[in-house]
Design an enzyme around this catalytic site. Structure first.
Site, short mmCIF file in Angstrom:
data_model
loop_
_atom_site.label_atom_id
_atom_site.label_comp_id
_atom_site.label_asym_id
_atom_site.label_seq_id
_atom_site.Cartn_x
_atom_site.Cartn_y
_atom_site.Cartn_z
N LYS A 1 49.37 25.92 50.56
CA LYS A 1 50.71 26.52 51.55
C LYS A 1 49.83 27.58 52.99
O LYS A 1 49.20 28.18 52.04
CB LYS A 1 51.08 28.23 50.54
CG LYS A 1 52.69 28.64 51.32
CD LYS A 1 53.29 29.61 50.15
CE LYS A 1 54.19 30.27 50.34
NZ LYS A 1 55.02 31.39 50.17
N THR B 1 60.92 31.17 43.68
CA THR B 1 62.71 30.95 44.79
C THR B 1 63.37 30.52 43.99
O THR B 1 64.76 30.93 44.39
CB THR B 1 62.25 31.37 45.84
OG1 THR B 1 61.17 32.68 46.40
CG2 THR B 1 63.34 31.83 46.75
N GLU C 1 25.29 21.83 48.27
CA GLU C 1 24.51 19.95 48.26
C GLU C 1 23.83 19.43 48.97
O GLU C 1 23.22 18.64 49.40
CB GLU C 1 26.54 19.62 48.55
CG GLU C 1 26.84 19.00 49.55
CD GLU C 1 27.51 19.91 50.68
OE1 GLU C 1 27.46 21.43 50.00
OE2 GLU C 1 28.03 20.15 51.25
N TYR D 1 65.13 39.11 47.34
CA TYR D 1 66.03 38.27 46.05
C TYR D 1 64.70 38.48 45.00
O TYR D 1 63.57 39.02 45.44
CB TYR D 1 66.16 37.01 46.03
CG TYR D 1 64.76 36.51 46.71
CD1 TYR D 1 64.13 35.93 46.00
CD2 TYR D 1 64.61 36.35 47.96
CE1 TYR D 1 62.87 35.41 46.17
CE2 TYR D 1 62.96 35.89 48.39
CZ TYR D 1 62.21 35.39 47.35
OH TYR D 1 61.23 34.34 47.58
N THR E 1 56.68 29.37 45.19
CA THR E 1 56.26 28.52 45.99
C THR E 1 54.85 29.32 46.73
O THR E 1 53.30 28.76 47.12
CB THR E 1 56.39 28.58 47.76
OG1 THR E 1 56.87 29.88 47.93
CG2 THR E 1 57.45 28.17 47.62
N ASP E 2 54.34 30.45 45.66
CA ASP E 2 53.19 31.04 46.12
C ASP E 2 51.74 30.42 45.55
O ASP E 2 50.36 30.81 46.04
CB ASP E 2 53.70 32.67 45.52
CG ASP E 2 54.34 33.32 46.60
OD1 ASP E 2 54.32 32.62 48.41
OD2 ASP E 2 55.72 34.50 46.43
C1 SIN Z 1 58.54 31.83 46.25
O1 SIN Z 1 58.97 30.76 45.25
O2 SIN Z 1 59.27 31.39 47.89
C2 SIN Z 1 57.68 32.75 46.18
C3 SIN Z 1 58.13 34.04 44.72
C4 SIN Z 1 57.10 33.12 43.45
O3 SIN Z 1 56.25 32.48 44.05
O4 SIN Z 1 57.32 33.12 42.38
#
Ligand code: SIN
Length: 330
Positions: free
Chosen positions: A166, A16, A287, A30, A95-96
């Protein structure tokens, strides 16, 4: 070479942070991975003061991240880290699956220099774009004398790559370091450091130098109310090498799924029991001699999956954190 003259290499992989949408108000409709890494740098005028190099390693939405890109990225990071004129690396990413790439890179490279992953929750075209500040903060960390290891920088926080999760689908401050807590905050371009930065033993690049067809198939199955384990039998029918069970609570597994996991174990599949909880470790598992399944300990299900991937065709127990490379591996 004085550290002020050493470069930061920015490696682009998409996400993103490099996404574009038709409207500055559209933060969901997007396309990720559209702006080249040089364009991301050009959008941050303050970066003109830092000696930078940039390279596009991939241009993808990170939901499509996989072993082939991890191999390519690890090789490029390693090549640049070996240069005396490079202070550190910044990787722009989605982020994913950021937490998976961060964990993979820390396990394979455990670098003495900083490798700083960054990303954004809003596309580059957004009125609220967080990518430029995150990129600037990531470069600030990459040249910091105390920085080392694989870390992630988002929303003014530095997270250890091994602890990153995340946590939120949408808000700008979407990540946590869980129980471990953040490594540092970046405030007005300065770091406020809270705890020691990641160290560890690197498996090394040779460890991942195998053909894609030689990586094991490892799947994650979540325990849920009413889970009867049929999904595991379906996976056994198609053929898997490893299975991570994201158990409920402290890694608990329903009777039906437990029976299916036992069938998987008996069929030679490596099984790790993790928790579907967002934060926390599986406490008192294998463990402690209380379980027939290996415990993920403090590893999340996706991290436990990476452990099984990295093990390749041969088995060795996971030790959450501080995992030592075995001398019998390539
Ligand atoms: C993001 O970056 O927030 C979503 C899309 C991705 O992980 O590439």
């Amino acid at each position: 070479m004085p550290s002020a003259q050493r470069k930061v290499v920015v490696l682009g992989t998409g996400g993103t942070i490099a996404g574009t949408s038709q409207s500055a108000l559209d933060n969901t409709g997007y396309r990720a991975g559209q702006v080249a890494v040089h364009g991301l740098i050009d959008a941050v005028p303050a970066l003109a003061a830092v000696p930078l190099e940039a390279e596009q390693v991939a241009q993808i939405d990170s939901k499509d991240m996989g072993v082939a890109v991890w191999q390519a990225l690890a090789r490029r990071i390693d090549a640049h880290l070996q240069r005396a004129d490079v202070a550190g690396i910044v990787v722009t990413h989605g982020t994913d699956t950021l937490e998976e790439t961060a964990y993979f890179m820390q396990r394979v490279l455990a670098p003495a220099k900083p490798v700083v992953l960054t990303a954004a929750m809003r596309p580059a075209t957004s009125l609220q774009a967080d990518g430029p500040q995150n990129l600037l903060d990531a470069v600030t960390v990459a040249v910091h004398p105390q920085a080392r290891g694989v870390v992630a920088v988002l929303a003014g926080t530095v997270h250890s790559g091994a602890d990153l999760r995340k946590l939120h689908t949408y808000r700008l401050d979407a990540f946590t370091s869980g129980d471990a807590g953040a490594l540092a905050r970046i405030e007005e371009g300065r770091l406020r450091v809270f705890r020691p930065w990641p160290e560890g033993d690197a498996l090394g690049l040779a460890w991942i130098d195998r053909d894609l067809s030689q990586w094991p198939r490892v799947e994650i199955v979540i325990n849920h109310a009413g889970s009867d384990g049929a999904i595991v039998d379906a996976l056994l029918a198609i053929g898997i090498d490893g299975l991570v069970i994201a158990g409920t609570g402290n890694g608990t597994v329903s009777e039906g799924l437990m029976a299916a996991a036992r069938r998987a174990l008996a069929a030679g599949v490596k099984v790790i029991r993790a928790s579907r909880c967002a934060i926390g470790a599986v406490v008192g598992g294998a463990e402690a001699g209380r379980d027939e399944f290996e415990s993920a300990g403090s590893l999340s299900p996706v991290q436990a999956r990476i452990e099984l991937l990295l093990r390749g065709p041969q088995s060795a127990p996971v030790q959450a954190r501080g995992i030592k490379p075995r001398s019998d591996r390539p």
